[in-house]
Scaffold this motif. Structure first.
Motif, PDB file in Angstrom:
ATOM      1  N   VAL A   1      -2.062  -7.427   6.061  1.00 16.12           N
ATOM      2  CA  VAL A   1      -2.886  -8.662   6.146  1.00 16.12           C
ATOM      3  C   VAL A   1      -4.003  -8.642   6.886  1.00 16.12           C
ATOM      4  CG1 VAL A   1      -2.569 -11.263   6.382  1.00 16.12           C
ATOM      5  CG2 VAL A   1      -0.604 -10.085   5.326  1.00 16.12           C
ATOM      6  N   ASN A   2      -5.333  -8.781   6.277  1.00 16.20           N
ATOM      7  CA  ASN A   2      -6.483  -8.911   6.910  1.00 16.20           C
ATOM      8  C   ASN A   2      -6.595  -7.320   7.665  1.00 16.20           C
ATOM      9  OD1 ASN A   2      -7.163 -11.345   6.136  1.00 16.20           O
ATOM     10  ND2 ASN A   2      -6.140 -12.409   7.892  1.00 16.20           N
ATOM     11  N   GLY A   3      -6.215  -6.337   7.068  1.00 19.30           N
ATOM     12  CA  GLY A   3      -6.366  -5.029   7.798  1.00 19.30           C
ATOM     13  C   GLY A   3      -5.251  -4.593   8.426  1.00 19.30           C
ATOM     14  N   GLN A   4      -4.473  -5.674   9.161  1.00 13.25           N
ATOM     15  CA  GLN A   4      -3.635  -5.357  10.190  1.00 13.25           C
ATOM     16  C   GLN A   4      -2.013  -4.708   9.384  1.00 13.25           C
ATOM     17  OE1 GLN A   4      -2.600  -8.717  12.645  1.00 13.25           O
ATOM     18  NE2 GLN A   4      -1.092  -7.523  13.844  1.00 13.25           N
ATOM     19  N   ILE A   5      -1.525  -3.784   9.929  1.00 13.39           N
ATOM     20  CA  ILE A   5      -0.171  -3.377   9.269  1.00 13.39           C
ATOM     21  C   ILE A   5       0.779  -4.395   9.748  1.00 13.39           C
ATOM     22  CG2 ILE A   5       1.399  -1.723   9.235  1.00 13.39           C
ATOM     23  CD1 ILE A   5      -0.897   0.241   9.565  1.00 13.39           C
ATOM     24  N   LEU A   6       1.454  -4.909   8.879  1.00 16.73           N
ATOM     25  CA  LEU A   6       2.704  -5.812   9.399  1.00 16.73           C
ATOM     26  C   LEU A   6       4.039  -5.374   9.241  1.00 16.73           C
ATOM     27  CD1 LEU A   6       1.326  -9.570   8.336  1.00 16.73           C
ATOM     28  CD2 LEU A   6       1.103  -8.240  10.449  1.00 16.73           C
TER      29      LEU A   6
ATOM     30  N   GLU B   1       0.987  -1.348  -0.087  1.00 20.40           N
ATOM     31  CA  GLU B   1       0.095  -0.196  -0.064  1.00 20.40           C
ATOM     32  C   GLU B   1       0.983   1.190  -0.014  1.00 20.40           C
ATOM     33  OE1 GLU B   1      -2.299   2.229   3.523  1.00 20.40           O
ATOM     34  OE2 GLU B   1      -2.458   0.040   3.458  1.00 20.40           O
ATOM     35  N   THR B   2       0.746   2.150  -0.735  1.00 16.60           N
ATOM     36  CA  THR B   2       1.196   3.222  -0.612  1.00 16.60           C
ATOM     37  C   THR B   2       0.596   4.467   0.221  1.00 16.60           C
ATOM     38  OG1 THR B   2       1.964   3.166  -3.259  1.00 16.60           O
ATOM     39  CG2 THR B   2       2.128   5.416  -2.402  1.00 16.60           C
ATOM     40  N   VAL B   3       1.365   4.753   1.176  1.00 17.67           N
ATOM     41  CA  VAL B   3       0.799   5.614   2.313  1.00 17.67           C
ATOM     42  C   VAL B   3       0.995   7.087   1.509  1.00 17.67           C
ATOM     43  CG1 VAL B   3       0.958   6.503   4.600  1.00 17.67           C
ATOM     44  CG2 VAL B   3       1.342   4.108   3.822  1.00 17.67           C
ATOM     45  N   THR B   4       1.994   7.291   1.045  1.00 17.15           N
ATOM     46  CA  THR B   4       2.277   8.775   0.352  1.00 17.15           C
ATOM     47  C   THR B   4       3.604   8.424  -0.566  1.00 17.15           C
ATOM     48  OG1 THR B   4       2.860  10.824   0.945  1.00 17.15           O
ATOM     49  CG2 THR B   4       4.016   9.320   2.163  1.00 17.15           C
ATOM     50  N   ALA B   5       3.769   9.206  -1.491  1.00 18.01           N
ATOM     51  CA  ALA B   5       5.072   9.102  -2.565  1.00 18.01           C
ATOM     52  C   ALA B   5       4.880  10.194  -3.259  1.00 18.01           C
ATOM     53  CB  ALA B   5       4.613   7.964  -3.363  1.00 18.01           C
TER      54      ALA B   5
END
Length: 151
Positions: free
Chosen positions: A59-64, A44-48
């Protein structure tokens, strides 16, 4: 800066928010590295933008995992910049491991883009199925899934 989660905080606020262990990769072209992370690692690109990016693996909504990319030019006063090779891979000797990402699917995506696959997916004795893929700057990403428990 663009962001997938609304407005990204200021550099000072983001820096103060960091905890635990962090990874920052110096890359020749941030947006090219973001494309690899999105296409191959399903990040996922948070910012760029052309100088900086923050990427996440969920994974399943959890940030790993969360990591940063910086363009070489942003490191003008950092002592690490003088150690980087002008050409060739940058990540020799380091493995960047991204867990809970299907290595067979990642390799298929990498081959479609003609990225370098160092090792095809294989079941390992430490209970993981993993593959080794080089990103455009030569960093080695090891993507893996846990193997089912035996009997």
């Amino acid at each position: 800066m663009s962001s997938s989660q609304g407005e990204f905080p200021s550099a000072e606020d983001y820096g103060r928010s960091l905890k635990g262990f962090g990874v920052n990769l110096l890359v020749r072209d941030v947006l090219r590295a973001v494309d690899f992370a999105r296409d191959i690692l399903q990040a996922e690109t948070v910012t760029a933008d052309k100088d900086f990016a923050v990427l996440r693996h969920r994974v399943n909504g959890q940030i790993l995992a969360e990591w940063m990319l910086h363009a070489d030019g942003t490191y003008h006063s950092n002592p690490l910049l003088g150690l980087l090779p002008e050409n060739g891979p940058r990540g020799a000797g380091a493995e960047l491991r991204l867990y809970h990402l299907d290595p067979d699917a990642a390799v298929a995506r990498a081959k479609k883009r003609e990225d370098v696959v160092l090792m095809e997916p294989a079941d390992k004795p430490h209970g993981m199925r993993e593959a080794y893929i080089l990103d455009p700057d030569g960093y080695c990403w090891v993507v893996s899934l846990p193997l089912p428990k035996k009997g």
